[in-house]
Design a protein around this motif. Structure first.
Motif, mmCIF file in Angstrom:
data_model
loop_
_atom_site.group_PDB
_atom_site.id
_atom_site.type_symbol
_atom_site.label_atom_id
_atom_site.label_comp_id
_atom_site.label_asym_id
_atom_site.label_seq_id
_atom_site.Cartn_x
_atom_site.Cartn_y
_atom_site.Cartn_z
ATOM 1 N N ARG A 1 3.346 8.695 25.483
ATOM 2 C CA ARG A 1 3.405 10.034 24.896
ATOM 3 C C ARG A 1 4.010 9.883 23.512
ATOM 4 O O ARG A 1 4.863 9.019 23.292
ATOM 5 C CB ARG A 1 4.287 10.940 25.761
ATOM 6 N N ILE A 2 3.565 10.728 22.599
ATOM 7 C CA ILE A 2 4.128 10.753 21.244
ATOM 8 C C ILE A 2 5.098 11.941 21.192
ATOM 9 O O ILE A 2 4.667 13.080 20.998
ATOM 10 C CB ILE A 2 3.012 10.905 20.171
ATOM 11 N N PRO A 3 6.407 11.708 21.384
ATOM 12 C CA PRO A 3 7.354 12.823 21.365
ATOM 13 C C PRO A 3 7.764 13.257 19.956
ATOM 14 O O PRO A 3 8.261 14.362 19.773
ATOM 15 C CB PRO A 3 8.560 12.289 22.139
ATOM 16 N N VAL A 4 7.559 12.365 18.968
ATOM 17 C CA VAL A 4 7.902 12.676 17.568
ATOM 18 C C VAL A 4 6.707 12.295 16.709
ATOM 19 O O VAL A 4 6.203 11.173 16.794
ATOM 20 C CB VAL A 4 9.152 11.887 17.112
ATOM 21 N N TRP A 5 6.265 13.243 15.879
ATOM 22 C CA TRP A 5 5.161 13.001 14.940
ATOM 23 C C TRP A 5 5.525 13.690 13.641
ATOM 24 O O TRP A 5 5.468 14.921 13.536
ATOM 25 C CB TRP A 5 3.845 13.539 15.519
ATOM 26 N N ASN A 6 5.954 12.906 12.654
ATOM 27 C CA ASN A 6 6.443 13.431 11.383
ATOM 28 C C ASN A 6 5.784 12.696 10.223
ATOM 29 O O ASN A 6 6.397 11.845 9.584
ATOM 30 C CB ASN A 6 7.978 13.283 11.335
ATOM 31 N N PRO A 7 4.486 12.995 9.955
ATOM 32 C CA PRO A 7 3.765 12.292 8.890
ATOM 33 C C PRO A 7 4.366 12.571 7.515
ATOM 34 O O PRO A 7 4.777 13.690 7.255
ATOM 35 C CB PRO A 7 2.355 12.859 8.963
ATOM 36 N N PRO A 8 4.382 11.601 6.627
ATOM 37 C CA PRO A 8 4.032 10.195 6.789
ATOM 38 C C PRO A 8 5.259 9.310 7.004
ATOM 39 O O PRO A 8 5.248 8.140 6.649
ATOM 40 C CB PRO A 8 3.364 9.861 5.458
ATOM 41 N N ALA B 1 0.860 -1.186 0.000
ATOM 42 C CA ALA B 1 0.000 0.000 0.000
ATOM 43 C C ALA B 1 0.895 1.235 0.000
ATOM 44 O O ALA B 1 2.037 1.182 0.473
ATOM 45 C CB ALA B 1 -0.907 0.008 1.231
ATOM 46 N N PRO B 2 0.367 2.349 -0.507
ATOM 47 C CA PRO B 2 1.140 3.591 -0.497
ATOM 48 C C PRO B 2 1.385 4.087 0.935
ATOM 49 O O PRO B 2 0.579 3.859 1.840
ATOM 50 C CB PRO B 2 0.259 4.588 -1.255
ATOM 51 N N ILE B 3 2.480 4.805 1.104
ATOM 52 C CA ILE B 3 2.879 5.292 2.417
ATOM 53 C C ILE B 3 1.784 6.142 3.083
ATOM 54 O O ILE B 3 1.569 6.048 4.291
ATOM 55 C CB ILE B 3 4.223 6.067 2.328
ATOM 56 N N GLU B 4 1.068 6.948 2.300
ATOM 57 C CA GLU B 4 0.021 7.809 2.868
ATOM 58 C C GLU B 4 -1.093 6.975 3.498
ATOM 59 O O GLU B 4 -1.627 7.317 4.546
ATOM 60 C CB GLU B 4 -0.564 8.757 1.808
ATOM 61 N N ASP B 5 -1.456 5.866 2.837
ATOM 62 C CA ASP B 5 -2.517 4.996 3.370
ATOM 63 C C ASP B 5 -2.057 4.285 4.641
ATOM 64 O O ASP B 5 -2.820 4.161 5.600
ATOM 65 C CB ASP B 5 -2.935 3.957 2.330
ATOM 66 N N VAL B 6 -0.823 3.827 4.636
ATOM 67 C CA VAL B 6 -0.299 3.120 5.811
ATOM 68 C C VAL B 6 -0.199 4.076 6.990
ATOM 69 O O VAL B 6 -0.624 3.762 8.106
ATOM 70 C CB VAL B 6 1.060 2.455 5.495
ATOM 71 N N GLU C 1 8.586 4.682 1.190
ATOM 72 C CA GLU C 1 7.940 4.064 0.037
ATOM 73 C C GLU C 1 9.014 3.462 -0.858
ATOM 74 O O GLU C 1 10.081 4.052 -1.055
ATOM 75 C CB GLU C 1 7.121 5.097 -0.729
ATOM 76 N N GLU C 2 8.704 2.263 -1.378
ATOM 77 C CA GLU C 2 9.637 1.575 -2.258
ATOM 78 C C GLU C 2 8.832 0.761 -3.265
ATOM 79 O O GLU C 2 8.093 -0.154 -2.889
ATOM 80 C CB GLU C 2 10.530 0.653 -1.418
ATOM 81 N N ASP C 3 8.934 1.121 -4.528
ATOM 82 C CA ASP C 3 8.255 0.397 -5.614
ATOM 83 C C ASP C 3 6.757 0.238 -5.370
ATOM 84 O O ASP C 3 6.192 -0.850 -5.541
ATOM 85 C CB ASP C 3 8.901 -0.981 -5.825
ATOM 86 N N GLY C 4 6.093 1.303 -4.927
ATOM 87 C CA GLY C 4 4.643 1.286 -4.757
ATOM 88 C C GLY C 4 4.161 0.632 -3.472
ATOM 89 O O GLY C 4 2.968 0.541 -3.228
ATOM 90 N N ARG C 5 5.075 0.153 -2.661
ATOM 91 C CA ARG C 5 4.674 -0.416 -1.369
ATOM 92 C C ARG C 5 5.362 0.377 -0.263
ATOM 93 O O ARG C 5 6.238 1.186 -0.523
ATOM 94 C CB ARG C 5 5.008 -1.901 -1.298
ATOM 95 N N THR C 6 4.979 0.109 0.962
ATOM 96 C CA THR C 6 5.564 0.812 2.099
ATOM 97 C C THR C 6 6.409 -0.158 2.905
ATOM 98 O O THR C 6 5.975 -1.271 3.202
ATOM 99 C CB THR C 6 4.458 1.411 2.990
ATOM 100 N N ILE C 7 7.590 0.294 3.243
ATOM 101 C CA ILE C 7 8.468 -0.461 4.142
ATOM 102 C C ILE C 7 8.366 0.222 5.502
ATOM 103 O O ILE C 7 8.619 1.424 5.629
ATOM 104 C CB ILE C 7 9.936 -0.461 3.663
ATOM 105 N N PHE D 1 -3.507 4.832 8.509
ATOM 106 C CA PHE D 1 -3.961 3.737 9.363
ATOM 107 C C PHE D 1 -3.379 3.887 10.771
ATOM 108 O O PHE D 1 -4.080 3.755 11.771
ATOM 109 C CB PHE D 1 -3.544 2.397 8.743
ATOM 110 N N PHE D 2 -2.100 4.194 10.869
ATOM 111 C CA PHE D 2 -1.460 4.368 12.177
ATOM 112 C C PHE D 2 -1.868 5.678 12.849
ATOM 113 O O PHE D 2 -1.745 5.814 14.062
ATOM 114 C CB PHE D 2 0.060 4.280 12.050
ATOM 115 N N SER D 3 -2.353 6.626 12.083
ATOM 116 C CA SER D 3 -2.814 7.888 12.659
ATOM 117 C C SER D 3 -4.139 7.748 13.392
ATOM 118 O O SER D 3 -4.512 8.626 14.166
ATOM 119 C CB SER D 3 -2.964 8.954 11.556
ATOM 120 N N ALA D 4 -4.844 6.676 13.154
ATOM 121 C CA ALA D 4 -6.095 6.390 13.867
ATOM 122 C C ALA D 4 -5.750 5.462 15.029
ATOM 123 O O ALA D 4 -5.563 4.255 14.848
ATOM 124 C CB ALA D 4 -7.107 5.747 12.923
#
Length: 150
Positions: free
Chosen positions: A70-77, A13-18, A100-106, A21-24
């Motif tokens: 606590r979330i001390p670092v938040w740097n989307p995405p 999946a693209p990095i923005e979608d992944v 992002e790597e070749d259309g997927r997220t690492i 998901f973690f942002s929720a």
């Protein structure tokens, strides 16, 4: 004594979608093994951002525990960090990195943690390490499964 755990997950999946998901925060319950009976106590939805506090309860080997992070670092995405303020570990800092790597997220995870009751807590280290590995294996499977149907 600090211990380290690292793992890498490839997600179709693209990095923005992944990252979305973690942002929720409620999705954390979806990717945590049911045996932990993990429950977020902070009212949802939680606006994820730097310095947000989140409280949970769970069971570790059947023993109830509370966890405050606590979330001390938040740097989307690309990255975020959660650190335990109180909970079952002496310390726990979990860094999540995404690229992002070749259309997927690492997704690279690094956890630096210390067990309580040093030096006696070291006796439990092999057991705790196995639990951490099992939790992250479940998590990787649940994430891949979540994104395989999209």
């Amino acid at each position: 004594m600090k211990h380290h755990f690292r793992t890498r997950t490839s997600i179709e999946a693209p990095i923005e979608d992944v990252f979305a998901f973690f942002s929720a925060a409620g999705n954390l319950e979806r990717i945590t093994p049911p045996s932990l009976r993990f429950q977020i106590l902070t009212p949802l939805p939680i606006k994820m951002e730097e310095d947000v506090l989140i409280e949970y309860k769970l069971r570790i080997n059947g023993i109830p525990a509370r966890w405050r992070t606590r979330i001390p670092v938040w740097n989307p995405p690309y990255e975020f960090v959660d650190e335990q303020l109180s909970g079952p570990y002496k310390s726990w800092v979990h860094t999540h990195r995404f690229r992002e790597e070749d259309g997927r997220t690492i997704m690279d995870d690094h956890v630096e943690y210390s067990l309580p009751f040093f030096p006696f807590g070291l006796v439990a280290y092999p057991f705790v390490r196995a639990q951490v590995e099992a939790i992250f294996a479940h998590r990787a499977h649940a994430i891949r499964e979540r994104f395989s149907g999209e």
